[in-house]
Design a protein around this motif. Structure first.
Motif, short mmCIF file in Angstrom:
data_model
loop_
_atom_site.label_atom_id
_atom_site.label_comp_id
_atom_site.label_asym_id
_atom_site.label_seq_id
_atom_site.Cartn_x
_atom_site.Cartn_y
_atom_site.Cartn_z
N SER A 35 0.95 -1.09 -0.15
CA SER A 35 0.36 -0.30 -0.41
C SER A 35 0.66 0.82 0.30
O SER A 35 0.23 2.33 -0.57
CB SER A 35 -0.93 0.12 1.36
OG SER A 35 -0.06 0.50 2.12
N ARG A 36 2.39 0.85 0.53
CA ARG A 36 3.22 2.51 0.38
C ARG A 36 3.73 2.33 -1.10
O ARG A 36 4.67 3.11 -0.92
CB ARG A 36 3.74 2.03 1.86
CG ARG A 36 3.31 2.35 2.49
CD ARG A 36 4.25 1.99 3.93
NE ARG A 36 4.50 4.09 3.77
CZ ARG A 36 5.91 4.58 4.62
NH1 ARG A 36 6.16 3.48 5.53
NH2 ARG A 36 6.14 5.51 4.47
N THR A 89 4.90 3.17 -4.93
CA THR A 89 4.05 3.92 -5.52
C THR A 89 3.89 3.65 -7.08
O THR A 89 4.50 2.77 -7.43
CB THR A 89 5.47 5.62 -5.55
OG1 THR A 89 6.75 4.73 -5.79
CG2 THR A 89 5.73 5.86 -3.89
N GLN A 100 1.15 7.86 6.03
CA GLN A 100 1.54 7.40 6.38
C GLN A 100 2.45 7.12 5.00
O GLN A 100 3.81 7.14 4.46
CB GLN A 100 1.76 5.19 6.20
CG GLN A 100 1.57 5.17 7.83
CD GLN A 100 1.13 3.55 8.15
OE1 GLN A 100 0.46 3.46 7.19
NE2 GLN A 100 1.65 3.76 9.11
N ASN A 101 1.67 7.79 3.74
CA ASN A 101 2.58 8.00 2.76
C ASN A 101 2.89 9.11 2.22
O ASN A 101 3.14 9.39 0.70
CB ASN A 101 1.21 7.10 1.19
CG ASN A 101 0.91 6.06 1.50
OD1 ASN A 101 2.40 4.85 1.85
ND2 ASN A 101 -0.36 5.37 1.79
#
Length: 219
Positions: free
Chosen positions: A57-58, A60, A114-115
């Protein structure tokens, strides 16, 4: 084709809960490449990120482009699905939790931070029962620092008639350990809140995990 249609057929017959994570990713990707079937591509993506949806999920766009055969359509589809999952978690917390009563709940509610590539300060506005009545990102800084003033924290809180607030900011480095500046500004905001009759319930720093500055001040 039978291999690529397999996960979809199983989902229809047995439900999505019966599928493994790699199979669910394969459904999103729809097709493989000339040399790899879709399940192989899905497995490669999952393994590249430590078999962790959190790590995936993090990722790019640039991270995902490194997977051979993963075109922009597939990347966009995957990122959109992951973003929906994050928003679902946030909505579930809002609907099922009686209140943001712990730093862990705050962390789950603000997973999207978080991102973020730079520090952002977010204020969550609460009613008298600690239920969320809104939130606002009040400050964006550089990669390592952000600037926030007590007046920025409480301006909207007063307009919303909030009884309390929770301050949240992220550390792009992933390390949630607060700086001394983080601790000092928290103290100033708490004192300002006392004058206004608005309780500062916590200041949570978001990284790979979370850190409660309020818990530190109580020690």
């Amino acid at each position: 084709m039978p291999l690529e249609n397999g996960p979809r057929e199983r989902l229809l017959k047995e439900g999505p809960q019966s599928l493994g994570t790699e199979e669910l990713i394969a459904i999103l990707l729809r097709t493989g490449t000339k040399n790899k079937d879709v399940l192989t591509v899905a497995k490669e993506i999952y393994e590249r990120h430590g078999k962790s949806l959190y790590k995936l999920s993090r990722a790019t766009i640039q991270d995902l482009k490194k997977v051979k055969g993963l075109g922009m359509v597939k990347i966009v589809t995957l990122l959109a699905a992951l973003e929906i999952a994050k928003r679902l978690v946030k909505e579930e917390i809002r609907n099922t939790e009686k209140s943001l009563s712990s730093p862990e709940h705050v962390f789950q509610y603000c997973l999207d931070m978080q991102n973020l590539p730079q520090e952002v300060v977010r204020v969550i506005f609460l009613d008298s029962k600690l239920k969320i009545i809104g939130s606002s990102d009040i400050s964006k800084g550089t990669l390592t620092t952000s600037i926030v003033h007590p007046r920025d924290v409480f301006r909207e809180a007063i307009l919303r008639n909030a009884h309390g607030v929770i301050i949240v900011h992220n550390h792009p480095s992933g390390d949630p350990t607060p700086s001394e500046d983080d601790v000092e500004i928290t103290k100033r905001i708490i004192e300002a809140g006392k004058l206004l009759g608005i309780t500062v319930h916590d200041h949570v720093v978001i990284g790979n995990t979370y850190y409660s500055i309020m818990q530190r001040l109580r020690q």
